[in-house]
Design an enzyme around this catalytic site. Structure first.
Site, PDB file in Angstrom:
ATOM      1  N   ARG A 120       0.701  -1.179   0.230  1.00  0.00           N
ATOM      2  CA  ARG A 120       0.173   0.064  -0.067  1.00  0.00           C
ATOM      3  C   ARG A 120       0.628   1.346  -0.104  1.00  0.00           C
ATOM      4  O   ARG A 120       2.041   1.383   0.727  1.00  0.00           O
ATOM      5  CB  ARG A 120      -1.374   0.297   1.542  1.00  0.00           C
ATOM      6  CG  ARG A 120      -2.249  -1.220   1.359  1.00  0.00           C
ATOM      7  CD  ARG A 120      -3.167  -0.755   0.463  1.00  0.00           C
ATOM      8  NE  ARG A 120      -4.185  -1.440   0.306  1.00  0.00           N
ATOM      9  CZ  ARG A 120      -3.969  -3.075  -1.211  1.00  0.00           C
ATOM     10  NH1 ARG A 120      -3.002  -3.027  -1.617  1.00  0.00           N
ATOM     11  NH2 ARG A 120      -5.478  -3.689  -0.876  1.00  0.00           N
ATOM     12  N   HIS A 165       1.812  -0.572 -10.156  1.00  0.00           N
ATOM     13  CA  HIS A 165       0.723  -1.518  -9.749  1.00  0.00           C
ATOM     14  C   HIS A 165       0.491  -2.633 -10.542  1.00  0.00           C
ATOM     15  O   HIS A 165      -0.194  -2.250 -10.884  1.00  0.00           O
ATOM     16  CB  HIS A 165      -0.700  -0.090  -9.556  1.00  0.00           C
ATOM     17  CG  HIS A 165      -1.199  -0.379  -8.230  1.00  0.00           C
ATOM     18  ND1 HIS A 165      -1.975   0.136  -7.247  1.00  0.00           N
ATOM     19  CD2 HIS A 165      -2.145  -2.082  -8.314  1.00  0.00           C
ATOM     20  CE1 HIS A 165      -2.620  -0.403  -6.588  1.00  0.00           C
ATOM     21  NE2 HIS A 165      -2.681  -1.661  -6.676  1.00  0.00           N
TER      22      HIS A 165
END
Length: 300
Positions: free
Chosen positions: A215, A263
């Site tokens: 994260r 990502h």
């Protein structure tokens, strides 16, 4: 059982879901009171879950639920996605970058200079710490252990597995001090936000590498850049960010000691995830407890 699919990529999911759970009726739209379960991803249309009072399950297609669990209208049971394909993808990403850092594979510029003065240690002499001992963290830790690395995990609960040292919540500093390579796979919760700040970074060994596919909120960006600029840290591999896509002007893009990946560390695989969804739908039909229920207080 009528199941509302409220997520992107229906064309990819439809055949896999219908094959995995033929006893369910999958729909893209239906009166709210007729819906027995919801397959969900944030940003797909539903913001107010109140009308879906008969839904016995909200099945997220994401491993992270921080954008869902805080919704006050969501009172139905919420299950996060724990997908074997996602775990394998994350394992592939993390082991690849750990090996790259361990072997110093970026030290060999293709410029005609013969650099053979440094031989990396064997894997058993390289200490790796994995922050996070959930499904993804444990899959990565086991894979690294199988490759011979000296692996330890850290989590708030201190949960562990055979052959891998496990540090509990109050031993975070010890877990960081040993981390020549640090892999961060923690959820986004109030307890983890800004966890890797200047103090935490100072505890890492000189020349450590950070790999963050977990994260973006975990790391204080300015503190990480300062630690890299000072030479205390060797490199950072970052796949997740506070703002995505990462803005073109962000200093990470141009920093010589940062590798940005967009990502892509891992994603839910339709073929394997459909089996997980099907099992939870069947459990909901039978009135049984779904797998991978989210703890609302913990946030994951």
């Amino acid at each position: 059982m009528r199941v509302l699919f409220s997520a992107p990529d229906w064309a990819r999911w439809q055949p896999a879901l219908e094959a995995a759970c033929p006893e369910a009726q999958f729909v893209r739209d239906a009166p709210a009171e007729s819906v027995d379960a919801i397959i969900y991803a944030p940003g797909s249309g539903i913001e107010d879950f109140t009308p879906y009072r008969n839904a016995r399950l909200v099945q997220s297609l994401w491993a992270g639920v921080e954008r869902i669990v805080s919704n006050p209208t969501l009172t139905q049971p919420l299950a996060r996605m724990v997908d074997p394909g996602l775990a394998q993808g994350m394992t592939d990403y993390c082991t690849g970058w750990v090996m790259r850092a361990h072997l110093g594979m970026d030290n060999y510029a293709q410029d005609g200079i013969w650099r053979n003065g440094t031989v990396p240690p064997l894997a058993h002499a390289r200490r790796v710490t994995v922050l996070g001992a959930g499904a993804l963290g444990m899959a990565v830790a086991r894979a690294l252990k199988a490759l011979g690395f000296d692996v330890a995990t850290w989590s708030a609960s201190g949960r562990g597995t055979e052959g891998i040292a496990a540090y509990p919540g109050n031993a975070i500093e010890d877990a960081l001090r040993r981390a020549e390579i640090l892999v961060t796979l923690l959820p986004d919760t109030p307890a983890t936000r800004d966890m890797i700040d200047a103090h935490a970074l100072s505890l890492l060994p000189e020349g450590a590498t950070i790999i963050n596919p977990g994260r973006g909120t975990l790391i204080v960006d300015e503190d990480l850049i300062a630690a890299l600029d000072s030479g205390h840290l060797r490199h950072a591999v970052l796949d997740v960010f506070r703002v995505e896509p990462l803005p073109p002007a962000h200093p990470y893009w141009a920093h010589p000691a940062v590798t940005v990946t967009p990502h892509i560390a891992s994603e839910t695989r339709v073929e394997t995830a459909a089996q997980v969804v099907a099992e939870n739908l069947r459990r909901a039909m039978r009135g049984e407890k779904p797998l991978f229920l989210v703890d609302r207080e913990k946030g994951y």
